[in-house]
Design a protein around this motif. Structure first.
Motif, mmCIF file in Angstrom:
data_model
loop_
_atom_site.group_PDB
_atom_site.id
_atom_site.type_symbol
_atom_site.label_atom_id
_atom_site.label_comp_id
_atom_site.label_asym_id
_atom_site.label_seq_id
_atom_site.Cartn_x
_atom_site.Cartn_y
_atom_site.Cartn_z
ATOM 1 N N GLU A 69 -26.184 -8.624 16.443
ATOM 2 C CA GLU A 69 -24.783 -9.045 16.410
ATOM 3 C C GLU A 69 -23.986 -8.372 17.528
ATOM 4 N N SER A 70 -24.314 -7.091 17.753
ATOM 5 C CA SER A 70 -23.608 -6.360 18.799
ATOM 6 C C SER A 70 -23.884 -6.956 20.178
ATOM 7 N N TRP A 71 -25.171 -7.287 20.446
ATOM 8 C CA TRP A 71 -25.502 -7.870 21.758
ATOM 9 C C TRP A 71 -24.916 -9.282 21.908
ATOM 10 N N THR A 72 -24.817 -9.979 20.793
ATOM 11 C CA THR A 72 -24.180 -11.315 20.842
ATOM 12 C C THR A 72 -22.712 -11.181 21.242
ATOM 13 N N GLU A 73 -22.022 -10.232 20.632
ATOM 14 C CA GLU A 73 -20.615 -10.015 20.966
ATOM 15 C C GLU A 73 -20.451 -9.612 22.433
ATOM 16 N N LYS A 74 -21.405 -8.768 22.903
ATOM 17 C CA LYS A 74 -21.331 -8.332 24.303
ATOM 18 C C LYS A 74 -21.582 -9.494 25.264
ATOM 19 N N ALA A 75 -22.528 -10.363 24.870
ATOM 20 C CA ALA A 75 -22.805 -11.538 25.717
ATOM 21 C C ALA A 75 -21.584 -12.453 25.763
ATOM 22 N N GLU A 76 -20.934 -12.648 24.643
ATOM 23 C CA GLU A 76 -19.732 -13.483 24.592
ATOM 24 C C GLU A 76 -18.604 -12.874 25.445
ATOM 25 N N ALA A 90 -27.474 -9.224 28.126
ATOM 26 C CA ALA A 90 -27.188 -8.926 26.719
ATOM 27 C C ALA A 90 -28.034 -9.787 25.799
ATOM 28 N N LEU A 91 -28.207 -11.040 26.178
ATOM 29 C CA LEU A 91 -29.038 -11.932 25.363
ATOM 30 C C LEU A 91 -30.505 -11.509 25.387
ATOM 31 N N VAL A 92 -30.949 -10.975 26.525
ATOM 32 C CA VAL A 92 -32.325 -10.468 26.602
ATOM 33 C C VAL A 92 -32.511 -9.314 25.619
ATOM 34 N N GLU A 93 -31.532 -8.415 25.592
ATOM 35 C CA GLU A 93 -31.610 -7.281 24.661
ATOM 36 C C GLU A 93 -31.560 -7.760 23.216
ATOM 37 N N ARG A 94 -30.717 -8.781 22.990
ATOM 38 C CA ARG A 94 -30.665 -9.332 21.628
ATOM 39 C C ARG A 94 -32.012 -9.913 21.215
ATOM 40 N N GLN A 95 -32.683 -10.569 22.151
ATOM 41 C CA GLN A 95 -33.989 -11.153 21.846
ATOM 42 C C GLN A 95 -35.015 -10.068 21.539
ATOM 43 N N LYS A 96 -34.939 -8.945 22.268
ATOM 44 C CA LYS A 96 -35.846 -7.824 21.979
ATOM 45 C C LYS A 96 -35.645 -7.339 20.543
ATOM 46 N N ALA A 97 -34.393 -7.206 20.139
ATOM 47 C CA ALA A 97 -34.105 -6.762 18.766
ATOM 48 C C ALA A 97 -34.599 -7.790 17.749
ATOM 49 N N THR A 98 -34.428 -9.067 18.106
ATOM 50 C CA THR A 98 -34.888 -10.137 17.214
ATOM 51 C C THR A 98 -36.403 -10.108 17.070
ATOM 52 N N ASP A 99 -37.091 -9.936 18.194
ATOM 53 C CA ASP A 99 -38.559 -9.898 18.153
ATOM 54 C C ASP A 99 -39.050 -8.711 17.328
ATOM 55 N N MET A 100 -38.402 -7.583 17.491
ATOM 56 C CA MET A 100 -38.805 -6.388 16.741
ATOM 57 C C MET A 100 -38.567 -6.585 15.242
ATOM 58 N N ALA A 101 -37.441 -7.206 14.919
ATOM 59 C CA ALA A 101 -37.143 -7.465 13.506
ATOM 60 C C ALA A 101 -38.158 -8.435 12.912
ATOM 61 N N ASP A 102 -38.529 -9.460 13.682
ATOM 62 C CA ASP A 102 -39.532 -10.423 13.206
ATOM 63 C C ASP A 102 -40.886 -9.740 12.983
ATOM 64 N N GLN A 103 -41.214 -8.829 13.904
ATOM 65 C CA GLN A 103 -42.492 -8.115 13.766
ATOM 66 C C GLN A 103 -42.507 -7.244 12.503
ATOM 67 N N LEU A 104 -41.395 -6.560 12.285
ATOM 68 C CA LEU A 104 -41.296 -5.734 11.069
ATOM 69 C C LEU A 104 -41.362 -6.589 9.808
ATOM 70 N N GLN A 105 -40.716 -7.762 9.851
ATOM 71 C CA GLN A 105 -40.744 -8.649 8.683
ATOM 72 C C GLN A 105 -42.164 -9.140 8.418
ATOM 73 N N ALA A 106 -42.922 -9.385 9.489
ATOM 74 C CA ALA A 106 -44.319 -9.799 9.328
ATOM 75 C C ALA A 106 -45.138 -8.677 8.698
ATOM 76 N N GLU A 107 -44.862 -7.442 9.120
ATOM 77 C CA GLU A 107 -45.570 -6.283 8.542
ATOM 78 C C GLU A 107 -45.208 -6.115 7.072
ATOM 79 N N ILE A 108 -43.952 -6.378 6.744
ATOM 80 C CA ILE A 108 -43.533 -6.298 5.337
ATOM 81 C C ILE A 108 -44.282 -7.335 4.508
ATOM 82 N N THR A 109 -44.477 -8.515 5.064
ATOM 83 C CA THR A 109 -45.225 -9.564 4.355
ATOM 84 C C THR A 109 -46.659 -9.131 4.106
ATOM 85 N N VAL A 110 -47.266 -8.508 5.128
ATOM 86 C CA VAL A 110 -48.635 -7.998 4.954
ATOM 87 C C VAL A 110 -48.669 -6.930 3.867
ATOM 88 N N LEU A 111 -47.667 -6.044 3.892
ATOM 89 C CA LEU A 111 -47.605 -4.984 2.876
ATOM 90 C C LEU A 111 -47.343 -5.563 1.489
#
Length: 222
Positions: A69-76, A90-111
């Protein structure tokens, strides 16, 4: 060395077969129960670590979502200032955060899958443990019954009981001997004849008559 090598061995184990093959069933069932209890503690500890890991990952995901959300606001903001280059960065950084969150969510699913498996294992282990404890109670009851039968047999058929009854027999023989001696003392004792008994009655009558006469004289003298 343990009887089982892993949780699946315990779940698949046939407790009855293990006990049938054991030289000492009581000792074997104690070992089985101990290893089941230890394995159950380990599986629960592993499940607890998995839950803790999931909580930490969810906290991290929450932080990453705020970062997005913070990177979205900065991009705007950058776009509003005609700084497309900054907006893109800013959008690139937001995508990095999104990818990391998706990876963690996948690990949570495995757990989650691992946690469900652990829950099933815990349930099966508890069932096996109840079965083993039931068998232990049965074995201990049978052993106690067998020991009681041995003690009872020793009580009524053992050497101590036989010795005690031998002493009773000896005492009875002594009592018989004492009674025999008493009976023997009366053997051959003189008995009174009929004439002697009649003479004693006459003598008793004469004594009674003399006593009456004496009483009469004393009465006249008064």
């Amino acid at each position: 060395m343990g009887i089982f090598s892993r949780t699946r061995d315990i779940i698949a184990a046939n407790v009855t077969d293990l006990l049938d093959k054991a030289e000492d069933p009581a000792k074997m069932i104690r070992m089985i129960i101990l290893e089941m209890e230890e394995t159950l503690v380990e599986v629960r500890a592993s499940a607890a670590r998995t839950i803790a890991d999931q909580k930490e990952m969810r906290r991290h995901i929450s932080k990453l979502e705020k970062l997005q959300e913070s990177w979205t606001e900065k991009a705007e903001l950058a776009l509003s200032k005609d700084r497309e280059d900054l907006a893109k960065a800013a959008l690139v950084e937001r995508q990095k955060a999104t990818d990391m969150a998706d990876q963690l969510q996948a690990e949570i699913t495995v757990l989650d899958d691992a946690l469900r498996a652990a829950e099933e294992d815990i349930s099966k282990l508890q069932t096996k443990l109840r079965e083993a404890r039931t068998r232990q109670n049965t074995i201990m009851t049978r052993l106690e019954s067998a020991h009681n039968r041995v003690r009872l047999r020793e009580m009524y058929a053992g050497p101590k009981v036989q010795e005690a009854f031998s002493r009773f027999d000896l005492m009875e023989r002594r009592v018989d001997f004492a009674e025999g001696r008493a009976d023997a003392l009366s053997l051959g004792a003189p008995t009174k004849s009929l004439e002697e008994e009649i003479a004693e009655l006459k003598s008793s009558e004469k004594v009674d008559a003399d006593l009456a006469a004496l009483k009469a004289r004393i009465g006249k003298a008064d």
